[in-house]
Design a protein around this motif. Sequence first.
Motif, PDB file in Angstrom:
ATOM      1  N   ALA A 183       5.152  -2.125  -7.853  1.00 15.61           N
ATOM      2  CA  ALA A 183       5.523  -3.054  -8.917  1.00 15.61           C
ATOM      3  C   ALA A 183       4.556  -4.239  -8.940  1.00 15.61           C
ATOM      4  N   MET A 184       4.220  -4.754  -7.733  1.00 18.95           N
ATOM      5  CA  MET A 184       3.287  -5.882  -7.671  1.00 18.95           C
ATOM      6  C   MET A 184       1.940  -5.505  -8.266  1.00 18.95           C
ATOM      7  N   GLY A 185       1.462  -4.298  -7.930  1.00 24.48           N
ATOM      8  CA  GLY A 185       0.185  -3.812  -8.466  1.00 24.48           C
ATOM      9  C   GLY A 185       0.224  -3.716  -9.978  1.00 24.48           C
TER      10      GLY A 185
ATOM     11  N   LEU B 186       3.637   2.019   2.781  1.00 25.00           N
ATOM     12  CA  LEU B 186       2.525   1.077   2.635  1.00 25.00           C
ATOM     13  C   LEU B 186       1.260   1.780   2.153  1.00 25.00           C
ATOM     14  N   ILE B 187       0.895   2.871   2.860  1.00 18.90           N
ATOM     15  CA  ILE B 187      -0.360   3.559   2.567  1.00 18.90           C
ATOM     16  C   ILE B 187      -0.331   4.152   1.154  1.00 18.90           C
ATOM     17  N   LEU B 188       0.814   4.764   0.805  1.00 25.47           N
ATOM     18  CA  LEU B 188       0.887   5.411  -0.506  1.00 25.47           C
ATOM     19  C   LEU B 188       0.892   4.390  -1.638  1.00 25.47           C
ATOM     20  N   SER B 189       1.374   3.179  -1.346  1.00 28.99           N
ATOM     21  CA  SER B 189       1.453   2.199  -2.430  1.00 28.99           C
ATOM     22  C   SER B 189       0.196   1.336  -2.522  1.00 28.99           C
ATOM     23  N   LEU B 190      -0.657   1.349  -1.464  1.00 32.55           N
ATOM     24  CA  LEU B 190      -1.861   0.499  -1.490  1.00 32.55           C
ATOM     25  C   LEU B 190      -2.761   0.764  -2.700  1.00 32.55           C
ATOM     26  N   PRO B 191      -3.036   2.039  -3.039  1.00 30.46           N
ATOM     27  CA  PRO B 191      -3.869   2.256  -4.232  1.00 30.46           C
ATOM     28  C   PRO B 191      -3.241   1.627  -5.473  1.00 30.46           C
TER      29      PRO B 191
ATOM     30  N   LEU C 148      -1.183  -0.950  -5.455  1.00 32.38           N
ATOM     31  CA  LEU C 148      -1.196  -2.402  -5.313  1.00 32.38           C
ATOM     32  C   LEU C 148      -2.566  -2.966  -5.671  1.00 32.38           C
ATOM     33  N   MET C 149      -3.640  -2.266  -5.225  1.00 29.80           N
ATOM     34  CA  MET C 149      -4.976  -2.810  -5.400  1.00 29.80           C
ATOM     35  C   MET C 149      -5.629  -2.334  -6.692  1.00 29.80           C
ATOM     36  N   SER C 150      -4.880  -1.650  -7.556  1.00 30.40           N
ATOM     37  CA  SER C 150      -5.511  -1.036  -8.728  1.00 30.40           C
ATOM     38  C   SER C 150      -6.175  -2.071  -9.623  1.00 30.40           C
TER      39      SER C 150
ATOM     40  N   THR D  51      -7.846  -4.679  -8.560  1.00 32.28           N
ATOM     41  CA  THR D  51      -8.957  -5.364  -7.918  1.00 32.28           C
ATOM     42  C   THR D  51     -10.257  -4.576  -7.939  1.00 32.28           C
ATOM     43  N   GLY D  52     -10.184  -3.320  -8.345  1.00 34.93           N
ATOM     44  CA  GLY D  52     -11.405  -2.530  -8.442  1.00 34.93           C
ATOM     45  C   GLY D  52     -11.842  -1.910  -7.140  1.00 34.93           C
ATOM     46  N   VAL D  53     -11.052  -2.101  -6.044  1.00 35.37           N
ATOM     47  CA  VAL D  53     -11.401  -1.445  -4.782  1.00 35.37           C
ATOM     48  C   VAL D  53     -10.787  -0.052  -4.788  1.00 35.37           C
ATOM     49  N   GLU D  54     -11.647   0.944  -4.603  1.00 39.76           N
ATOM     50  CA  GLU D  54     -11.154   2.330  -4.591  1.00 39.76           C
ATOM     51  C   GLU D  54     -10.619   2.644  -3.206  1.00 39.76           C
ATOM     52  N   PHE D  55      -9.407   3.208  -3.133  1.00 38.62           N
ATOM     53  CA  PHE D  55      -8.887   3.563  -1.824  1.00 38.62           C
ATOM     54  C   PHE D  55      -9.076   5.029  -1.547  1.00 38.62           C
ATOM     55  N   SER D  56      -9.676   5.316  -0.427  1.00 42.96           N
ATOM     56  CA  SER D  56      -9.820   6.714  -0.061  1.00 42.96           C
ATOM     57  C   SER D  56      -9.398   6.849   1.386  1.00 42.96           C
ATOM     58  N   LEU D  57      -8.172   7.365   1.604  1.00 44.96           N
ATOM     59  CA  LEU D  57      -7.679   7.548   2.964  1.00 44.96           C
ATOM     60  C   LEU D  57      -8.431   8.665   3.665  1.00 44.96           C
ATOM     61  N   ALA D  58      -9.146   9.461   2.856  1.00 45.11           N
ATOM     62  CA  ALA D  58      -9.929  10.546   3.436  1.00 45.11           C
ATOM     63  C   ALA D  58     -11.074   9.989   4.273  1.00 45.11           C
TER      64      ALA D  58
END
Lengths: 381, 259
Positions: free
Chosen positions: A39-41, A241-246, A248-250, A252-259
């Motif tokens: 929701a915050m993202g 946390l991990i699943l919502s980080l992308p 949340l940060m959508s 900010t332009g930082v791409e999240f890749s847990l891979a």
Amino acid sequence: MNTILAIIKKEFRRFFCDRRMIFTTLLMPGLLIYVVYTAMGAITQSVAEQSPTPVVYVQNMPESLASALESALDVREQTVSDNEAKERIAGGEIDALIIFPENFDDLTVGTDVPEVSIYYNSTETSSATAYSTVSAILQSYEQSIANVFNVNAQQGEIYDLADSRSASMYVLSTVVPMVLIMLMLSGCIAVVLESIAGEKERGTIATLLVTPIKRSHLAIGKILSLSVIAVLSGISSFLGLILSLPNLMSGTGVEFSLAAYGALDYLGLFLVVISTVLVFVSLLAIVSAYAKSTKEANGLIAPVMILAMVCTLCSMFITSPSVGFFFIPVLNSSLCIAALMAGTFVVVPFVITMCVNIVCAALLSVLLGVMFNSEKIMFNR
Amino acid sequence: MQENEILRVEHLTKTFKLPLKQQKLEGGVKIKTAVDDLSFSSFKGEIFGLLGPNGAGKTTTLRILATLIKPDSGDAFIDGVSAVNNPYGVRGKIGFLTSELRLEDFFTPDYLFDFFSELHGVPHDLRNERKRSLFARFGIDKFAEVKLANLSTGMKQKVSIVISIVHDPDFIIFDEPTNGLDVLTAKTVTDYLSELRADGKSIILSTHIFSLAEKLCDRVGVIIDGKLAALDTLSALTAEKNLEDKFFDLYSQAKGERA
């Protein structure tokens, strides 16, 4: 051995057969974190998308800057007097009034120093944006006319060599240690207080103490079973946390890749989590056993929470930790998690952390066994 | 030590520190003596009653026997095993029932029986056989899978009794076993105590109910202010008057001596 197993089975049965407990301890934390962060993202993203182009008046627009200003701002024709325009800026209807001297372009070639005035309202977001945009355009223009040297001026060249992988790793290494440790702690608090202070308060632990089981077995059984439950609770929060980080940060332009992390990184993280949970559970078990009621235990754990928070905060500022730091429980875990998330994992501190945490938990469980044997602690009301 | 002695209590003393405010109330007395140099014995196959008013030190004595707390001085030997030096040895030999020891409301009688049998190391087949007969004896079989929280007070007490003897101990300590029970349930309990005695078990029970002591006990120790005021067979104590009147005599005598 059998009695330790019996205690563990009992604790599991108490927990896993209770739908409410499973919901509040296992499902809710992860779900809550996921929903709140997503929701915050969504909110930050919609704010970023909605922000309109600032509306400005420009007097004596110089040719050299016209295209730059007009592409960044909504330049309108000034139909009112300067004073009225200023009132409109104060009132928030217009975002800025920019006054160039006449023949600005000619002046910049000569020795005179022309003056540009930008009227804006710093309490209005879009007005402040207009001000900073115009200032930036002017500054870069000023630099380009008095050009002595260029920095990173080559078009099409990528100067920031950080790829999106390490950018997301950097963000994770600052966020994850603190959040993960506090989530683990709250998971431990939820199960330990109920199982030890609660049982003591209700008099059900005394019933175990008249059976011929060893106090140490009771302590070990409790700590092991509660640790498993606390780890599960921690995993739930961590997944949330991990699943919502992308999400949340959508904005900010930082791409999240847990891979970005390999199986070994996850294994390391898992081991750190387990050893830390053991420390937390045994520490909270001591506090709970000491307290006369769950309520008192709740008050007594405040210092534990503060210490844990201080440790995680410290780990944010210690960028190149010396080996000594890894002998301090919780701080060592926090540093290890940060290193794992940043991809700067080193074996020796990790091994020290594991050993220190396990020894610490073992000593605390011995102490818990001694406390279970003390009538002053167990039967003093 | 007599041949059939199962319990020997030797000069048991237990004191508690009074809270500060209470110290002021009692004129600077810092320590309350709950049990004061108590000595007695009980024998195999008898029901020994510890009789006394509230706060006389009955429960404290029984808690020492059950190794939940340690005496300041003195010792108690159960079947020759010291409660002070070998509490683990004692715990395996006794069954202890008192209102402070509770069972977790979340579990069913069936599960609790299995759990405590495991803690006592009772083999599975023996456990199942015992569970069947004890549950049937107390009528718990109909409620075996009902959570304790949903059982009546009487049924809970029956479950507590059954759980306290999952390991078939030879020496049983019951602290006020009929407190809070209706006459029917209380009768089930007292009848069962008689049955245990008939099976050769030794029982020590504390009570402030004289009729219960008169009905059940073979020998009685009267305890007043932590001291033993009388110790004899029930028939000897009640030779002249009933137990209640005898107790009033002992009480005024004890208080008179101390005054």
